[in-house]
Design an enzyme around this catalytic site. Structure first.
Site, mmCIF file in Angstrom:
data_model
loop_
_atom_site.group_PDB
_atom_site.id
_atom_site.type_symbol
_atom_site.label_atom_id
_atom_site.label_comp_id
_atom_site.label_asym_id
_atom_site.label_seq_id
_atom_site.Cartn_x
_atom_site.Cartn_y
_atom_site.Cartn_z
ATOM 1 N N CYS A 71 -1.647 4.372 22.808
ATOM 2 C CA CYS A 71 -0.789 4.995 22.708
ATOM 3 C C CYS A 71 0.901 5.309 21.849
ATOM 4 C CB CYS A 71 -0.266 4.844 23.796
ATOM 5 S SG CYS A 71 -1.256 5.192 25.411
ATOM 6 N N HIS A 107 6.460 6.855 25.502
ATOM 7 C CA HIS A 107 5.767 7.129 25.939
ATOM 8 C C HIS A 107 5.380 6.946 26.965
ATOM 9 C CE1 HIS A 107 1.754 7.484 26.144
ATOM 10 N NE2 HIS A 107 1.476 5.733 26.578
ATOM 11 N N ASN A 147 -0.735 10.686 31.742
ATOM 12 C CA ASN A 147 -0.855 9.535 30.247
ATOM 13 C C ASN A 147 -1.741 10.573 29.720
ATOM 14 O OD1 ASN A 147 -0.811 7.990 28.148
ATOM 15 N ND2 ASN A 147 -1.196 5.448 28.975
HETATM 16 N N1 ACO Z 1 -4.757 3.707 44.394
HETATM 17 C C1 ACO Z 1 -4.994 2.556 45.285
HETATM 18 N N2 ACO Z 1 -4.462 1.257 45.309
HETATM 19 C C2 ACO Z 1 -4.920 0.580 43.991
HETATM 20 C C3 ACO Z 1 -5.124 1.624 42.830
HETATM 21 C C4 ACO Z 1 -5.502 3.175 43.246
HETATM 22 N N3 ACO Z 1 -5.594 4.094 42.247
HETATM 23 N N4 ACO Z 1 -5.600 1.426 42.096
HETATM 24 C C5 ACO Z 1 -5.094 -0.399 42.310
HETATM 25 N N5 ACO Z 1 -4.898 -0.247 43.621
HETATM 26 C C6 ACO Z 1 -4.763 -1.792 44.233
HETATM 27 C C7 ACO Z 1 -5.899 -2.728 43.474
HETATM 28 O O1 ACO Z 1 -6.637 -2.805 44.069
HETATM 29 C C8 ACO Z 1 -4.134 -3.635 44.468
HETATM 30 O O2 ACO Z 1 -5.255 -3.841 45.225
HETATM 31 P P1 ACO Z 1 -5.013 -5.796 46.271
HETATM 32 O O3 ACO Z 1 -3.348 -5.575 45.872
HETATM 33 O O4 ACO Z 1 -5.617 -5.390 47.495
HETATM 34 O O5 ACO Z 1 -6.088 -6.396 44.799
HETATM 35 C C9 ACO Z 1 -3.208 -3.493 44.433
HETATM 36 O O6 ACO Z 1 -3.749 -1.646 44.635
HETATM 37 C C10 ACO Z 1 -2.393 -3.669 43.452
HETATM 38 O O7 ACO Z 1 -2.775 -3.443 41.833
HETATM 39 P P2 ACO Z 1 -2.352 -3.158 40.781
HETATM 40 O O8 ACO Z 1 -3.058 -3.440 40.181
HETATM 41 O O9 ACO Z 1 -1.275 -5.200 40.637
HETATM 42 O O10 ACO Z 1 -1.094 -2.014 40.748
HETATM 43 P P3 ACO Z 1 0.034 -2.265 40.037
HETATM 44 O O11 ACO Z 1 1.763 -2.318 40.736
HETATM 45 O O12 ACO Z 1 0.272 -3.435 38.586
HETATM 46 O O13 ACO Z 1 -0.100 -0.236 39.191
HETATM 47 C C11 ACO Z 1 -0.889 0.384 37.096
HETATM 48 C C12 ACO Z 1 -1.208 -0.499 38.376
HETATM 49 C C13 ACO Z 1 -0.183 1.267 37.838
HETATM 50 C C14 ACO Z 1 -2.242 0.538 36.453
HETATM 51 C C15 ACO Z 1 0.388 -0.564 36.060
HETATM 52 O O14 ACO Z 1 0.222 -2.121 36.486
HETATM 53 C C16 ACO Z 1 0.462 -0.193 34.827
HETATM 54 O O15 ACO Z 1 1.570 1.381 34.800
HETATM 55 N N6 ACO Z 1 0.433 -0.694 34.372
HETATM 56 C C17 ACO Z 1 0.993 -0.341 32.205
HETATM 57 C C18 ACO Z 1 -0.083 0.841 31.838
HETATM 58 C C19 ACO Z 1 0.822 0.971 30.620
HETATM 59 O O16 ACO Z 1 1.453 0.739 30.385
HETATM 60 N N7 ACO Z 1 -0.430 1.387 29.792
HETATM 61 C C20 ACO Z 1 -0.204 1.545 28.541
HETATM 62 C C21 ACO Z 1 -0.631 2.381 27.432
HETATM 63 S S1 ACO Z 1 -1.951 3.388 27.960
HETATM 64 C C22 ACO Z 1 -2.733 3.014 26.424
HETATM 65 O O17 ACO Z 1 -2.780 2.650 25.032
HETATM 66 C C23 ACO Z 1 -4.390 4.193 26.162
#
Ligand code: ACO
Length: 346
Positions: A131, A271, A301
């Site tokens: 990214c 980003h 993204n």
């Molecule tokens: N729908 C419903 N529930 C979901 C989904 C979904 N699509 N995805 C995950 N869940 C559930 C999980 O299973 C988890 O359930 P549990 O508590 O029963 O285990 C719960 O939701 C919480 O999941 P988390 O992973 O803790 O959710 P979080 O609030 O952390 O959000 C996310 C996840 C959106 C991926 C976030 O962590 C994020 O944005 N991370 C950073 C992304 C980023 O900046 N990436 C860098 C650039 S990308 C690159 O370089 C290619």
């Protein structure tokens, strides 16, 4: 002390009349097909409410046409760019393509792009920084312009994330979209352009956001395919924390050594990975959201394409001399912030 040396170096640069690189045009492209949260609800166990509240994403564009790839989206963005800047393809000296979804592992996508647009006098290469791909490519392109030997450099961020996303994994498939954005870099004739940057990397982050197979460490086998190791893997929480910290710190540092406050900066261009990351970074830096470019709800993204897609969308609001801070965080980990002054009125 560091600040003093930085200012002294800037002063000397000006005194010696060294070339500054400026963005002289921007254009973008996203494919026609729109994958909505509603459609994702039919594919995996998720909901529009979960995706919207956790990420800010409502829909993303997906390249569906068979035989089309990252280079084709880059070509669409560049064609529009060449047209609006009255640039002939044969006048391009160099093309740099930030991407993690090259058409092929090799040869590189930049050369394919040059062939497709008719940039017969150009050479090119890809930059793999996830990214942060656009930011790292922009910095590299600027150095070629500053050398005085290159007059027209294309910098494109393009990714077809749908080609490496597992549409059975709800934790990643909701995040990504496809798209491309391109800028033209030329020697500045207005005094405005790329002013400063702080770019960083930390290889200890490589396990948190990764495509595990397909490279020399884990070449493709029937097992790697069966184990779904050719798709994006992400441990979201640590990436989230590192993204907020990395972007906030580098923006802060770049603002400090250029004597900028959030009031002086016209636009923060982050980003687009997650709306919650954007608001956390903006809050920590004291930026009201009205000064932050946000289009994640429409595109998700798009990895290396998010920043040029923002610039493209906001181009007609950007005035000559406007102060922009671009910032990104991605797999690697890679991250950074770039300060530039906008060089033209639309
Ligand atoms: N729908 C419903 N529930 C979901 C989904 C979904 N699509 N995805 C995950 N869940 C559930 C999980 O299973 C988890 O359930 P549990 O508590 O029963 O285990 C719960 O939701 C919480 O999941 P988390 O992973 O803790 O959710 P979080 O609030 O952390 O959000 C996310 C996840 C959106 C991926 C976030 O962590 C994020 O944005 N991370 C950073 C992304 C980023 O900046 N990436 C860098 C650039 S990308 C690159 O370089 C290619």
């Amino acid at each position: 002390m560091v600040h003093f040396f930085y200012l002294a170096a800037q002063f000397l640069r000006r005194l010696m009349g060294l070339v500054k690189a400026s963005i002289t045009g921007v254009h973008g492209y996203t494919p026609d097909y729109i994958l909505t949260n509603k459609e994702l609800e039919t594919m995996v166990d998720t909901s529009d409410e979960w995706i919207s509240s956790r990420t800010g994403i409502k829909e993303r564009h997906i390249l569906k046409e068979k035989g089309k790839a990252t280079s084709d989206m880059a070509v669409e963005a560049i064609k529009g760019l060449l047209q609006k800047t009255n640039t002939r393809p044969e006048d391009i000296d160099l093309t740099i393509c930030g991407t993690v979804t090259p058409d092929t592992v090799f040869p590189d996508t930049a050369n394919t792009i040059n062939h497709k647009i008719g940039a017969s006098n150009a050479w090119g290469f890809d930059v793999n920084a996830a990214c942060s791909g656009f930011l790292f490519s922009l910095s590299t392109g600027a150095r070629f312009i500053e050398s005085g030997r290159y007059k027209k450099v294309l910098v494109v961020g393009a990714d077809m994330m749908s080609s490496i996303v597992n549409y059975e994994d709800r934790s990643t498939c909701i995040l990504f979209g496809d798209g491309a954005g391109a800028v033209l870099l030329e020697p500045s004739n207005t005094g405005f352009g790329l002013e400063d940057e702080i770019l960083r990397g930390d290889g200890t982050g490589r396990d948190y956001l990764v495509m595990r197979a397909g490279g020399s460490l884990n070449p493709p086998t029937a097992e790697t395919v069966a184990d779904r190791e050719h798709f994006v893997y992400q441990d979201g929480k640590p990436v989230f924390k590192a993204a907020v910290k990395g972007m906030t710190q580098t923006v802060q540092q770049v603002m400090e050594r250029n004597n900028l406050t959030s009031e002086d900066v016209t636009w923060l261009v982050p980003h687009q990975a997650n709306y919650r990351i954007l608001t956390s970074v903006a809050d920590a830096l004291g930026f009201p959201m009205e000064k932050v470019m946000v289009n994640i709800h429409k595109y998700g993204n798009t990895t290396a394409a998010t920043i040029p897609l923002c610039l493209w969308e906001w181009e007609n609001q950007l005035k000559k001399g406007a102060k922009l801070i671009l910032t990104a965080f991605g797999g690697g980990f890679t991250w950074g912030a770039t300060y530039l002054t906008w060089a033209y009125d639309q």
